[in-house]
Design an enzyme around this catalytic site. Structure first.
Site: not given
Ligand code: AMP
Length: 282
Positions: A185-187, A30, A149, A37, A61
């Site tokens: 985390s992006s958040r 996202m 995660k 990532h 979602q």
């Molecule tokens: P998101 O952009 O948050 O939806 O995450 C995209 C992908 O990156 C998903 O498969 C997440 O599980 C993975 N991801 C997010 N944060 C982490 C992290 N800290 N370590 C490893 N993978 C991550």
């Protein structure tokens, strides 16, 4: 790096790559990219001829009242990071094309989606499974990469791929953390400095669970009580759930006899954070 927004263009590029006999590694995200990532992209690069990264903040979602509108978006920074990480194709689909008027097809994985985060985010995993299946059909990858995660999400995708006989390898990668242990985390960008300090309590709680199991504790109630104590010591923190569960079914475990997953979701101020770790008993 090629940047594509239309579904038909992405489809054409993937078909052409497949026609040339190339393998495609796919990393759905996202955006608001971070090192978590990048580890997925690195792994995809090592294992596939071409890497496709998608960035799509998937409206279906998010439940009403969740952070769909405020979710961090930074297209320019993401493009630079994706290109520097060696992404070959950046796919940026548009919500109107993903979900045009009249859209009414959804993927519902049952069972595991009703536990943990599923109890607090109704419809969330239905939105995730639906968008990931759509992206799989558009990108046609050989392998797709997911982070541990979001352990429950990874399990939901594996279940969907298995149940619907998709010919895609799902590869999971360990959680990347900040120096003090907070899962990237992006958040995390939502947190102010006081909340950022409190947020480390998730990691501290997971660490305590690991230490207790290493020291021979097997009673999950005792471990969860200790984890709760650590989180409750932070005034800004509100626990959604703390669970020690079977890593395959996500059902709660009373006594640890084999592999177990410690998973938690905590709200720090208005920001909902999740984290987990595997507790192993041989
Ligand atoms: P998101 O952009 O948050 O939806 O995450 C995209 C992908 O990156 C998903 O498969 C997440 O599980 C993975 N991801 C997010 N944060 C982490 C992290 N800290 N370590 C490893 N993978 C991550």
């Amino acid at each position: 790096m090629k940047i594509i927004t239309s579904i038909s263009d992405m489809h054409k590029v993937s078909l052409a790559l497949k026609g040339e006999g190339r393998t495609i590694g796919f990393v759905p995200t996202m955006g608001a990219l971070h090192k978590g990532h990048v580890t997925l992209i690195d792994k995809a690069k090592r294992e596939s001829n071409k890497v496709v990264l998608s960035i799509f903040v998937n409206p279906i979602q998010f439940a009403p009242g969740e952070d769909y509108h405020s979710y961090p978006r930074d297209k320019e920074r993401d493009e630079i990071m994706a290109s520097q990480s060696g992404v070959d194709v950046l796919f940026l689909p548009l919500a109107d094309e993903m979900y045009p008027d009249g859209y009414e097809t959804f993927v519902n994985v049952e069972g595991i989606t009703e536990l943990l985060c599923g109890k607090f985010r109704h419809g969330h995993f239905k939105g995730v499974a639906t968008v990931v299946l759509k992206l799989f059909n558009i990108v046609m990858p050989d392998r797709a990469y997911f982070g541990e995660k979001d352990y429950q999400q990874m399990l939901v995708i594996k279940r969907m791929v298995n149940d619907l006989n998709l010919n895609i390898d799902i590869i999971n990668m360990p959680t990347v953390r900040e120096e003090d242990g907070l899962a990237m985390s992006s958040r995390n960008t939502y947190l102010d400095s006081r909340e950022r300090t409190s947020a480390v309590s998730l990691y501290k709680a997971l660490k305590i669970s690991e230490d207790m199991v290493k020291n021979g504790e097997r009673d999950t109630m005792k471990i969860i009580n200790e984890m709760e104590r650590i989180i409750r010591s932070e005034t800004a923190a509100k626990i959604d759930y703390i669970s020690i569960c079977d890593p395959d079914t996500l059902k709660d475990i009373k006594t640890i006899n084999g592999r177990a997953l410690a998973a938690l979701s905590v709200r720090i101020g208005n920001t909902r954070l999740i984290d987990n770790c595997m507790l192993g008993v041989k």
